[in-house]
Motif scaffolding. Structure first.
Motif, PDB file in Angstrom:
ATOM      1  N   TRP A  69      12.271  48.372   8.776  1.00  0.00           N
ATOM      2  CA  TRP A  69      13.224  48.930   7.960  1.00  0.00           C
ATOM      3  C   TRP A  69      14.670  48.297   8.531  1.00  0.00           C
ATOM      4  CZ3 TRP A  69      17.992  51.393   8.368  1.00  0.00           C
ATOM      5  CH2 TRP A  69      18.439  52.216   7.512  1.00  0.00           C
TER       6      TRP A  69
ATOM      7  N   GLU B 208      15.086  44.560   7.510  1.00  0.00           N
ATOM      8  CA  GLU B 208      15.648  44.684   6.042  1.00  0.00           C
ATOM      9  C   GLU B 208      16.833  45.122   5.699  1.00  0.00           C
ATOM     10  OE1 GLU B 208      14.396  46.645   1.556  1.00  0.00           O
ATOM     11  OE2 GLU B 208      12.803  46.453   3.214  1.00  0.00           O
TER      12      GLU B 208
ATOM     13  N   ARG C  68      19.939  42.973   4.325  1.00  0.00           N
ATOM     14  CA  ARG C  68      20.544  43.294   3.015  1.00  0.00           C
ATOM     15  C   ARG C  68      22.157  43.151   3.286  1.00  0.00           C
ATOM     16  NH1 ARG C  68      18.110  46.246  -1.283  1.00  0.00           N
ATOM     17  NH2 ARG C  68      15.819  46.606  -0.958  1.00  0.00           N
TER      18      ARG C  68
ATOM     19  N   ASN D  44      14.978  37.433   9.656  1.00  0.00           N
ATOM     20  CA  ASN D  44      14.020  37.661   8.523  1.00  0.00           C
ATOM     21  C   ASN D  44      12.695  37.052   9.073  1.00  0.00           C
ATOM     22  OD1 ASN D  44      15.259  38.277   5.797  1.00  0.00           O
ATOM     23  ND2 ASN D  44      16.789  37.164   6.789  1.00  0.00           N
TER      24      ASN D  44
ATOM     25  N   LEU E 276      11.064  40.011  10.388  1.00  0.00           N
ATOM     26  CA  LEU E 276      10.650  40.930   9.639  1.00  0.00           C
ATOM     27  C   LEU E 276       9.394  40.280   8.873  1.00  0.00           C
ATOM     28  CD1 LEU E 276      10.902  43.269   7.553  1.00  0.00           C
ATOM     29  CD2 LEU E 276      12.688  41.713   6.175  1.00  0.00           C
TER      30      LEU E 276
ATOM     31  N   GLU F 120       4.410  41.648   0.534  1.00  0.00           N
ATOM     32  CA  GLU F 120       5.857  41.345   0.983  1.00  0.00           C
ATOM     33  C   GLU F 120       6.043  40.315   2.033  1.00  0.00           C
ATOM     34  OE1 GLU F 120       8.165  45.356   0.976  1.00  0.00           O
ATOM     35  OE2 GLU F 120       5.965  45.765   1.272  1.00  0.00           O
TER      36      GLU F 120
ATOM     37  N   LEU G 170       8.332  37.348   1.230  1.00  0.00           N
ATOM     38  CA  LEU G 170       9.627  36.759   1.902  1.00  0.00           C
ATOM     39  C   LEU G 170       9.499  35.609   2.691  1.00  0.00           C
ATOM     40  CD1 LEU G 170      12.204  37.702   3.093  1.00  0.00           C
ATOM     41  CD2 LEU G 170      11.042  38.972   5.130  1.00  0.00           C
TER      42      LEU G 170
ATOM     43  N   PHE H  82      18.362  43.086  -1.994  1.00  0.00           N
ATOM     44  CA  PHE H  82      17.210  42.777  -1.255  1.00  0.00           C
ATOM     45  C   PHE H  82      16.976  41.073  -0.763  1.00  0.00           C
ATOM     46  CE2 PHE H  82      12.374  42.677  -1.197  1.00  0.00           C
ATOM     47  CZ  PHE H  82      12.202  43.069   0.257  1.00  0.00           C
TER      48      PHE H  82
END
Length: 798
Positions: free
Chosen positions: A309, A312, A316, A339, A342, A354, A358, A640
């Motif tokens: 979280w 991300e 953003r 990233n 992530l 996801e 990504l 996003f």
């Protein structure tokens, strides 16, 4: 290369010039003389002797790489108080904004804010101190800035500010002449850094002697103690540093120094920073790194969903800033790292789809030879690594083969990455039953390894004979690899080290496909297989005992990861230990609360789920953590995904006087080159480098045009008098409004910059380079334009 001087000098249009300070080779800002004075013979001589190359900073070369566009007052950065000698409200606001950005390690924007402050009040010392603080990793620039601050303390600083400046002077190495450098050449660099850091911390404490309630000084001391620990200034008590930070938070509970508390405890006792993790992002919500940092704590505590979280949220905020300021993603230094981490956390919690999306998005981002290529720590490198990681660790072999034929896992021309890619493709072919295709890749790699080993053996024999001959005849010169084009033994050893694990990995996959466990065990140590993948392959070969043993150990080491626990559950079920399998499955239901159940590793557990009458979606949402603080909805922080911005409108004029605009090129991809006229030989060199590739660009469906700072007459004169024809259509933009619209403009010095842009058929900027030097790698840009224009759009990648 020298620059031709055109009489209609850019300095006539320049609002500010910068006077050289010879002692530091850095220039400080002053008001420009009037146009009348510039036209005088004396002024012409001065301009000719001091003007930099077109696009270069009037400050001096050290300023070329720094921010060239104006700062704005940003919302949502938090609040601190740093009294200064500023007389203007905006100057003070930019100084405090710069300090907030320093606390968030947002150094590019911090320098920009301090430059804005120095433009508003050039005689102040603190803005230059701030610029130096933002460049501690570039000591040459930092030294120039702090010298400028020192030169201003008598008139532009109070006693407290003087202490800040003189303290930082202790940290930044001073320039040395050759004699000094020779004396210091044997001095240990780390020891020198240690001594400077100790002097800096001691000097910063003098600020507290002067101003005991200065919480900014306390925050900067705390972070320096953490930083200096890396080169020998031992932190004897982390609790003592934490107590210093506690004084900061007592005065300002929302101070961004929560960032520093996270670093303090990150690798030692991360649970001590849980409160800071909850407050870090909200302390400076407009700084992406402040959302990223709590992810360190949650990752260390194996709270991967909470970490994801945070990462991300960070992405953003970065995306929002990039789109607003027309930056390319990897121009923000921490973006790719955030990233890729992530992706790793998504893998841990089973959010496989996801993670793949990504990773592919990272690969799809604009590449640039300076900051995003396979050789750099950027999105391209991390994206490929993470895409291969998730596809192989979750054994998505069919999908890996599909991706290898698409735009995301194409051959790159980089030997290291292409070999890695080929090896995994061979593995995938064997494991989906296509032995012939696997052999087609495996055989040449295996032969290359054997040939390399043979050459190493030959080199060893030659070395042995050379030693024997040398012992008999000491006057004969020793043979040298450097005298031929043959690789050295060291190069061959390096090649062998690269090939050996790849060949071993393919042998393991081949052994699995053929059911040959002895061959597998002979190769697996050299193959460096990921632990759970190794266990799964052992199970396929019938060694369930070792497979379960390996997987149990991994699952016990990290109970919050989906893949080890899911694999253990499956292995126990398959070997008849159904009670134990169900026990682990009940734990997995909560661990896999966010996982993709259609992933084969999880889909294989459907019989276990049915045995206890679980629903088709057997995931159980865990109780939300109560120590996360107040989190905003993610969509409020920014989009996003990064999206290319819409190209600004522009107008320019052809040599024939025809007005051309953005609309004339709508519907067809276009390379736009902004150049600084025929007086800039680097610009002309760029045009001549691009011209021979014009037909190749056109064959790829891409137009190429160039826009100049010149008037129509100057443009026509340059075309007429230049010795080589330029095939690229040239346009004049004497008002230079197009340069300003595309941010090819130095707002601090009011002068144009070089720019090269790729604009797609929908009018979006897909790639750009804005710099003090023109971009002069047309082959790279042609290849990159083809790649970007052929990729699936970012919207579809979401």
């Amino acid at each position: 290369m020298p620059q031709l001087k055109i009489k209609t000098s850019l300095s006539i249009r320049t609002r500010f010039v910068f006077v050289a300070c010879i002692s530091t080779q850095v220039l400080f800002m002053t008001t420009a003389p009037s146009a009348e004075k510039q036209d005088s013979p004396e002024s012409d001589v001065t301009a000719e002797s001091t003007d930099p190359l077109a696009g270069h900073s009037y400050h001096g070369e050290a300023f070329n790489e720094g921010p060239r566009q104006a700062a704005i007052l940003m919302p949502n950065l938090g609040s601190i108080s740093f009294p200064s000698s500023a007389k203007k409200t905006d100057t003070q606001l930019f100084i405090e904004q710069g300090i907030l950005q320093l606390h968030g390690f947002w150094y590019l924007e911090a320098e920009r804010s301090f430059r804005q402050a120095s433009m508003l009040e050039p005689d102040l010392a603190i803005p230059y101190w701030g610029m130096a603080m933002a460049n501690q990793n570039n000591t040459e620039r930092a030294r120039g800035f702090i010298d400028q601050a020192l030169s201003r303390i008598s008139e532009g600083a109070d006693d407290r500010e003087e202490l800040y400046v003189k303290a930082l002077d202790q940290l930044i190495p001073k320039k040395r002449d050759e004699a000094e450098a020779e004396k210091k050449k044997d001095v240990d660099e780390k020891e020198e850094k240690k001594q400077r850091a100790e002097r800096y911390i001691a000097a910063m404490e003098k600020i507290l002697d002067h101003s005991p309630d200065d919480i900014e000084a306390k925050a900067f001391i705390a972070v320096q103690m953490w930083m200096a620990n890396g080169y020998g200034v031992k932190i004897t008590s982390r609790y003592a540093v934490d107590a210093l930070l506690a004084e900061v938070f007592k005065a300002n509970p929302a101070h961004p120094a929560h960032h520093y508390r996270i670093h303090l405890w990150d690798r030692n006792r991360p649970e001590n920073a849980l409160a800071a993790a909850a407050q870090c992002g909200p302390a400076s919500p407009g700084i992406a790194h402040m959302w990223h940092m709590p992810g360190h704590i949650y990752s260390k505590l194996k709270r991967y969903q909470d970490a994801a979280w945070q990462q991300e949220a960070s992405a953003r905020v970065d995306h929002a800033h990039m789109i607003k300021t027309h930056l390319m993603p990897d121009e923000i230094h921490n973006f790719a790292h955030n990233n890729e981490w992530l992706v790793r956390n998504l893998v841990f919690v089973g959010r496989v789809n996801e993670a793949i999306t990504l990773a592919k998005n990272l690969i799809s981002l604009p590449q640039h030879p300076r900051y995003n290529s396979l050789e750099k720590r950027g999105s391209q490198k991390f994206g490929r690594q993470r895409l291969i990681q998730v596809l192989t660790e979750y054994e998505l072999w069919e999908q890996l083969l599909e991706e290898s034929n698409g735009p995301f896992l194409i051959e790159t021309g980089n030997e290291e990455f292409d070999r890695e890619r080929s090896a995994w493709i061979a593995v995938a072919h064997y494991l989906v039953g296509d032995k012939e295709q696997g052999e087609a890749i495996f055989a040449p790699l295996e032969a290359e390894l054997k040939e390399t080993e043979t050459k190493i053996d030959l080199k060893n024999e030659q070395d042995k004979k050379a030693e024997e001959t040398s012992a008999e005849n000491t006057n004969d010169p020793e043979p040298s690899d450097a005298s031929s084009n043959q690789p050295t033994k060291e190069e061959l050893q390096k090649k062998k080290q690269a090939l050996e694990p790849l060949v071993a990995r393919i042998r393991c996959a081949k052994s699995v496909s053929e059911g040959d466990i002895e061959s597998f065990k002979d190769s697996e140590k050299k193959a460096k297989l990921e632990t759970i993948l190794k266990a799964r392959w052992l199970a396929r070969l019938g060694d369930h005992k070792q497979a379960i043993e390996i997987t149990k150990k991994q699952a016990n080491n990290d109970k919050a990861q989906v893949k080890p626990l899911a694999t253990l559950t499956q292995l126990l079920w398959d070997t008849g230990e159904k009670k134990e399998a169900i026990k682990n499955f009940r734990i997995l239901r909560e661990v896999a609360a966010y996982a993709d159940l259609d992933t084969p590793i999880l889909a294989a557990l459907n019989p276990v789920a049915r045995s206890i009458n679980s629903p088709d979606d057997w995931r159980l949402a865990p109780e939300p953590a109560k120590d996360l603080g107040k989190r905003p909805p993610l969509h409020e922080l920014g989009p996003f995904r990064w999206e290319p911005y819409q190209a600004p409108a522009w107008n320019a004029v052809t040599p024939e006087g025809v007005v051309v605009s953005r609309e004339d090129h709508q519907g067809k991809p276009t390379i736009m080159i902004f150049y600084l006229g025929f007086g800039c030989l680097h610009c002309v060199e760029q045009l001549h480098t691009f011209s021979p590739l014009l037909e190749k660009f056109q064959a790829a469906g891409v137009n190429v045009i160039a826009v100049s700072t010149e008037t129509i007459d100057e443009l026509k004169h340059g075309i007429k008098n230049f010795d080589k024809p330029i095939s690229i259509p040239l346009h004049a933009n004497a008002e230079q409004d197009a340069f300003k619209s595309y941010r090819c403009w130095d707002d601090f010095e009011n002068q144009p910059l070089h720019g090269t842009f790729l604009i797609d058929a929908d009018g979006r900027v897909r790639w750009q380079d804005i710099s003090y030097e023109p971009f002069n790698e047309p082959d790279f840009l042609l290849k990159e334009a083809k790649r970007l224009l052929n990729l699936t759009s970012n919207n579809e990648l979401q």
